[in-house]
Write an enzyme that holds these catalytic residues in place. Structure first.
Site, PDB file in Angstrom:
ATOM      1  CG  ASN A   9      35.578   8.715  30.728  1.00 44.74           C
ATOM      2  OD1 ASN A   9      34.741   9.061  31.684  1.00 44.74           O
ATOM      3  ND2 ASN A   9      36.060   9.588  30.047  1.00 44.74           N
ATOM      4  NE  ARG A  94      36.840  12.256  33.670  1.00 44.61           N
ATOM      5  CZ  ARG A  94      35.946  13.084  33.052  1.00 44.61           C
ATOM      6  NH1 ARG A  94      35.051  12.467  32.167  1.00 44.61           N
ATOM      7  NH2 ARG A  94      35.842  14.456  33.227  1.00 44.61           N
ATOM      8  CG  HIS A 182      38.321  19.142  32.327  1.00 50.50           C
ATOM      9  ND1 HIS A 182      37.465  20.421  32.138  1.00 50.50           N
ATOM     10  CD2 HIS A 182      37.360  17.976  32.028  1.00 50.50           C
ATOM     11  CE1 HIS A 182      36.061  20.043  31.693  1.00 50.50           C
ATOM     12  NE2 HIS A 182      36.146  18.706  31.507  1.00 50.50           N
ATOM     13  N   GLY A 209      35.413  21.076  25.581  1.00 43.91           N
ATOM     14  CA  GLY A 209      34.515  19.896  25.333  1.00 43.91           C
ATOM     15  C   GLY A 209      33.152  20.350  25.673  1.00 43.91           C
ATOM     16  NE  ARG A 240      28.901  20.089  33.145  1.00 41.84           N
ATOM     17  CZ  ARG A 240      30.089  19.498  33.177  1.00 41.84           C
ATOM     18  NH1 ARG A 240      30.998  19.897  33.964  1.00 41.84           N
ATOM     19  NH2 ARG A 240      30.380  18.331  32.189  1.00 41.84           N
ATOM     20  CG  ASP A 282      27.095  18.836  18.753  1.00 42.37           C
ATOM     21  OD1 ASP A 282      28.111  19.592  18.287  1.00 42.37           O
ATOM     22  OD2 ASP A 282      27.485  17.438  18.749  1.00 42.37           O
ATOM     23  NE  ARG A 284      29.920  17.815  16.361  1.00 46.70           N
ATOM     24  CZ  ARG A 284      30.360  16.640  16.535  1.00 46.70           C
ATOM     25  NH1 ARG A 284      31.300  15.850  16.056  1.00 46.70           N
ATOM     26  NH2 ARG A 284      29.758  16.261  17.968  1.00 46.70           N
ATOM     27  CD  GLU A 378      39.956  13.719  29.573  1.00 50.87           C
ATOM     28  OE1 GLU A 378      39.614  13.697  28.551  1.00 50.87           O
ATOM     29  OE2 GLU A 378      39.372  14.410  30.507  1.00 50.87           O
TER      30      GLU A 378
HETATM   31  P1  ADP Z   1      33.315  15.303  26.161  1.00 48.92           P
HETATM   32  O1  ADP Z   1      34.590  14.353  26.334  1.00 48.92           O
HETATM   33  O2  ADP Z   1      33.270  16.277  27.609  1.00 48.92           O
HETATM   34  O3  ADP Z   1      32.117  14.722  25.967  1.00 48.92           O
HETATM   35  P2  ADP Z   1      34.371  16.333  24.023  1.00 48.92           P
HETATM   36  O4  ADP Z   1      35.796  16.641  24.298  1.00 48.92           O
HETATM   37  O5  ADP Z   1      34.447  14.794  23.380  1.00 48.92           O
HETATM   38  O6  ADP Z   1      33.507  16.397  25.073  1.00 48.92           O
HETATM   39  O7  ADP Z   1      33.852  17.467  22.969  1.00 48.92           O
HETATM   40  C1  ADP Z   1      32.430  17.495  22.602  1.00 48.92           C
HETATM   41  C2  ADP Z   1      32.309  18.770  22.057  1.00 48.92           C
HETATM   42  O8  ADP Z   1      33.107  18.865  20.936  1.00 48.92           O
HETATM   43  C3  ADP Z   1      30.826  18.790  21.370  1.00 48.92           C
HETATM   44  O9  ADP Z   1      30.297  20.355  21.763  1.00 48.92           O
HETATM   45  C4  ADP Z   1      30.922  18.933  19.976  1.00 48.92           C
HETATM   46  O10 ADP Z   1      30.290  19.593  19.287  1.00 48.92           O
HETATM   47  C5  ADP Z   1      32.486  19.516  19.619  1.00 48.92           C
HETATM   48  N1  ADP Z   1      33.125  19.227  18.556  1.00 48.92           N
HETATM   49  C6  ADP Z   1      33.552  18.098  17.984  1.00 48.92           C
HETATM   50  N2  ADP Z   1      34.055  18.111  16.694  1.00 48.92           N
HETATM   51  C7  ADP Z   1      33.834  19.545  16.429  1.00 48.92           C
HETATM   52  C8  ADP Z   1      33.888  20.266  15.300  1.00 48.92           C
HETATM   53  N3  ADP Z   1      34.589  19.864  14.177  1.00 48.92           N
HETATM   54  N4  ADP Z   1      33.596  21.516  15.462  1.00 48.92           N
HETATM   55  C9  ADP Z   1      33.186  22.397  16.575  1.00 48.92           C
HETATM   56  N5  ADP Z   1      32.829  21.643  17.542  1.00 48.92           N
HETATM   57  C10 ADP Z   1      33.111  20.154  17.729  1.00 48.92           C
END
Ligand code: ADP
Length: 392
Positions: A9, A94, A182, A209, A240, A282, A284, A378
């Site tokens: 991916n 992917r 997705h 995500g 986005r 992010d 978090r 995935e």
């Molecule tokens: P992608 O594959 O599209 O890069 P992910 O499915 O890995 O994305 O998701 C990434 C997102 O998940 C980020 O915004 C990250 O902050 C959020 N994330 C991961 N762990 C946590 C958590 N414990 N609390 C809140 N958000 C989280």
């Protein structure tokens, strides 16, 4: 010696990978997974075995200039040196956009690659990187079978009315229609759903995500998605915009001097949670921040999920289950709680304790509509498709 499927991916600055052995059973068995992140800045390789124990790690020297092709070559060499009891028999990729033509995973040859190149403008954030990895591997390992697995394919079952924009036919016939993305994640969830909610026919899945979308599934088939022609539609995401009145784009071009490149940057890279908060893309960081704009960005995200949940429920004419998945959906009890509270009118009786534990069921036993947390995978879906395509 077992034959292994290498799942790739490839993103803009990272290359996620996983290895699977096709044991001839229903599900391929995982060997390990990892990533090379920071490509272009500070590349870092890690790999974990099937139990999650780190079995490899490498940080490139600070002055090294490492391309995606270099990263891929490093990965292949690492596998050849360390996984001595397996042979990489195929690679499954992917690929974000399969357009109208690719409604299933496909073995890649020069013709297929040329068709996929034409779809680059429809997914500028992802497609070029997906295809670069395919080209790099075809160059270094020309005999290795490669399979493309599409994020759009699962949505090819949408009814015509859900695929249509209210545009003149001449434009629609050129492929300007709603596709949905997705799909590999939603297909995986659809496969797992019978284990959780065997009687649920009408299901809304929220893949939350960095990229975020929602999908309406009826009897295992996708019937509607919040994403459309491109992966910028629907929910606000990390960077986005999500759905935006096209009049805003017109205004920026006509009154504010934006050109195509500036619009693309704005829509894909500078907006969403990052643009609204001015703090981070992010989740978090936003949840931990005291900045009022960070809280506003989270409010906007939750509001739009709840609003689209209503729209997708209307498309399904009812709802039998709600599912959360992906980084935010699987890991953020707070976002799940806030969405479910806004959705109590649909018959979702939220269970805070089950939610704090991570589910899998986060609604009460007697909730008319259950809500679930189901981890997506995935990579496994790609391995399953790749094994199927190879068997013909
Ligand atoms: P992608 O594959 O599209 O890069 P992910 O499915 O890995 O994305 O998701 C990434 C997102 O998940 C980020 O915004 C990250 O902050 C959020 N994330 C991961 N762990 C946590 C958590 N414990 N609390 C809140 N958000 C989280």
């Amino acid at each position: 010696m077992n034959d292994a499927i290498l799942v790739i991916n490839a993103g803009s600055s990272s290359l996620k990978f996983a290895g699977y052995v096709d044991t001839g059973g229903v599900e391929p068995e995982i060997l390990g997974k990892g990533q090379i992140e920071g490509i272009g800045t500070a590349p870092y390789f890690t790999v974990k075995d099937e139990g999650g124990t780190r079995i490899g790690e490498y940080r490139w020297p600070e002055d090294a200039s490492v391309t995606h092709a270099d990263a891929l070559e490093y990965l292949i060499n690492w596998i050849e040196e360390n996984a001595t009891d397996v042979r990489v028999a195929a690679a499954g990729h992917r690929v974000v956009h399969g357009g109208l033509e690719f409604s299933a995973a496909t073995r890649i040859d020069d013709q297929v690659l040329a068709k996929l190149e034409k779809l680059v403008p429809l997914a500028p954030l992802h497609q070029p990187h997906n295809l670069a990895a395919i080209r790099a591997l075809a160059g270094s390992h020309p005999e290795l079978p490669q399979v493309a697995c599409f994020d759009t394919a699962f949505h090819r079952t949408h009814p015509p009315v859900a695929q249509m924009f209210a545009l003149p036919r001449s434009i629609a016939e050129g492929g300007v229609r709603r596709y949905g993305f997705h799909g590999l994640s939603y297909e995986y969830i659809a496969r797992r759903l019978p284990d959780y909610a065997p009687k649920a026919s009408r299901v809304v899945v929220a893949h939350l995500g960095s990229g975020a979308s929602m999908c309406a599934i009826r009897d295992g088939k996708s019937v509607e998605s919040t994403m459309g022609f491109t992966a910028v539609d629907g929910l606000p995401m990390g960077t986005r915009t999500g759905a935006l009145d096209p009049g805003v784009v017109l205004y920026l071009i006509q009154e504010r001097g934006y050109d195509g490149a500036a619009i693309e940057k704005l829509l894909y890279k500078e907006s969403g949670l990052l643009g609204v908060s001015g703090v981070s893309n992010d989740m978090r960081d936003l949840l931990a921040s005291n900045e009022p704009r960070a809280a506003e960005a989270v409010d906007l995200f939750v509001y739009h999920i709840a609003k689209h949940l209503g729209a997708l429920t209307a498309a399904l004419e009812g709802i039998d289950a709600l599912v959360f998945t992906a980084g935010i959906g699987e890991n953020s009890p707070e976002i799940r709680e806030r969405v479910c509270e806004r959705a109590s009118w649909l018959g979702i009786n939220f269970d805070p304790e089950a939610n704090a534990r991570g589910g899998p069921r986060i609604s009460t036993e007697d909730s008319p509509v259950p809500a679930w947390v189901i981890p997506t995978d995935e990579e496994r879906m790609i391995a399953i498709h790749t094994a199927r395509v190879l068997k013909g």
